[in-house]
Design an enzyme around this catalytic site. Structure first.
Site, PDB file in Angstrom:
ATOM      1  CG  HIS A   1      -1.877   1.178   1.213  1.00 27.57           C
ATOM      2  ND1 HIS A   1      -3.138   1.093   0.658  1.00 27.57           N
ATOM      3  CD2 HIS A   1      -1.744   2.457   1.655  1.00 27.57           C
ATOM      4  CE1 HIS A   1      -3.749   2.254   0.778  1.00 27.57           C
ATOM      5  NE2 HIS A   1      -2.921   3.105   1.375  1.00 27.57           N
ATOM      6  CB  CYS A   2       2.082   3.361  -2.604  1.00 24.36           C
ATOM      7  SG  CYS A   2       3.105   4.828  -2.883  1.00 24.36           S
ATOM      8  N   PRO A   3       1.175   5.195   0.279  1.00 24.26           N
ATOM      9  CG  PRO A   3       2.412   6.181   1.986  1.00 24.26           C
ATOM     10  CD  PRO A   3       2.279   4.907   1.216  1.00 24.26           C
TER      11      PRO A   3
ATOM     12  CG  ASN B   1      -5.398   7.834  -0.890  1.00 24.71           C
ATOM     13  OD1 ASN B   1      -5.281   7.244   0.191  1.00 24.71           O
ATOM     14  ND2 ASN B   1      -6.550   8.368  -1.292  1.00 24.71           N
ATOM     15  CG  ASN B   2      -5.368   2.379  -4.925  1.00 22.25           C
ATOM     16  OD1 ASN B   2      -5.868   1.564  -4.136  1.00 22.25           O
ATOM     17  ND2 ASN B   2      -5.743   2.451  -6.184  1.00 22.25           N
TER      18      ASN B   2
END
Length: 304
Positions: free
Chosen positions: A156-158, A161-162
């Site tokens: 999950h990559c902030p 945002n996904n």
């Protein structure tokens, strides 16, 4: 050294009596076609806004500090076109990575009817996520931020945002590649601009005052260097995971390896890359680079 079974690394319930389909609420009706995927996470939204702000800041400095005041119009036009094209592709890839369903497993599908429809053979193992009550495919993992199981979840990559998963890995790879390219391009232009300003009068090499020009260029230099290193590492990691058919979550324990695929009679691509094209498509040799290097959705191009 004793090998630990791979299922100990997964949040699963493997025995049929623990599936407990009677405790699962039937899945909701499918969302209407065209519904936008968006994760309502405060940290992710803030990181996405910061990403856009930093790209637009670099755009401002490159245009209004370095290129527009330059007397070399050919230099300004060529570098302006290249930088703006890369920045546009980076932001477009960011939007596609953020707003594309990464491969969410239908929520609450671990019902009695669905399990019976699978027609499981005796001894066959199925995996259930106790958090979203879903039957999990191979290499699917539950994301605590998205609150869904994601097929072939990488991480999950902030910043986007996904989750990075089966359906949006291509856009994430393009995003990291284009950010690395514009960072490198910006650093090169900052170096040339400093040399030009040292040789000429500082008051003539920019429309801003010399102190302001120096501060803007130094900030852009730090930003470009930081993002060049970060995105280059991420891009290299993603390319390596594609080439080895792994994800970050399954890097040490490969749940679906080439050996397992071979035993099941499945063919695994050598580079984790499948390119299917129509033999009658005469324009395919010219169109496939667009499918790879542009953030467009193409059913003929798949990153696994």
């Amino acid at each position: 050294m004793m090998l630990i079974p791979t299922h100990h690394f997964r949040d699963i319930e493997r025995k049929p009596e623990y599936l407990q389909p009677e405790k699962c609420i039937p899945p909701p009706h499918p969302s209407p076609v065209g519904t936008m995927w968006f994760i309502r996470d405060g940290c992710g939204i803030a990181c996405a806004i910061v990403t856009w702000f930093l790209v637009l800041y670099a755009e401002f400095v490159v245009l209004f500090v370095m290129l527009i005041p330059s007397r070399d119009y050919v230099y300004s036009i060529i570098n302006g076109i290249v930088f703006n094209l890369l920045a546009f592709l980076a932001l477009a890839s960011h939007c596609r990575a953020m707003l594309t369903d990464p491969g969410a497993v239908p929520k609450g599908n671990a019902t009695k009817e669905f399990i019976e429809s699978l027609q499981l053979k005796p001894g066959q193992v199925v995996y259930k996520c106790p958090k979203c009550c879903s039957i999990k495919p191979d290499r699917a993992h539950h994301c605590s931020v998205c609150k869904r199981c994601i097929r072939k979840m990488d991480h999950h990559c902030p910043w986007v945002n996904n989750c990075v998963g089966e359906n949006n890995q291509k856009y994430f790879v393009l995003f990291t590649m284009y950010i690395a390219l514009i960072s490198l391009h910006a650093l090169i232009m900052v170096g040339f601009h400093f040399l030009h300003c040292f040789e000429e009068d500082w008051t003539k090499c920019s429309s801003f005052s010399p102190p302001t020009t120096v501060i803007l260029l130094i900030l852009l230099c730090f930003e470009g260097l930081l993002f060049l290193i970060f995105t280059s590492v991420m891009f290299g990691t993603q390319v390596h995971s594609i080439c080895t058919d792994e994800t970050i979550r399954t890097g040490r324990v490969r749940i679906c390896s080439r050996t397992e695929n071979t035993l099941r009679g499945e063919k695994t691509p050598g580079l984790g890359l499948i390119l299917v094209h129509d033999q009658q498509d005469k324009l395919w040799p010219l169109s496939w680079p667009l499918n790879f290097f542009f953030p467009i959705c193409c059913v003929n191009t798949c990153l696994l």
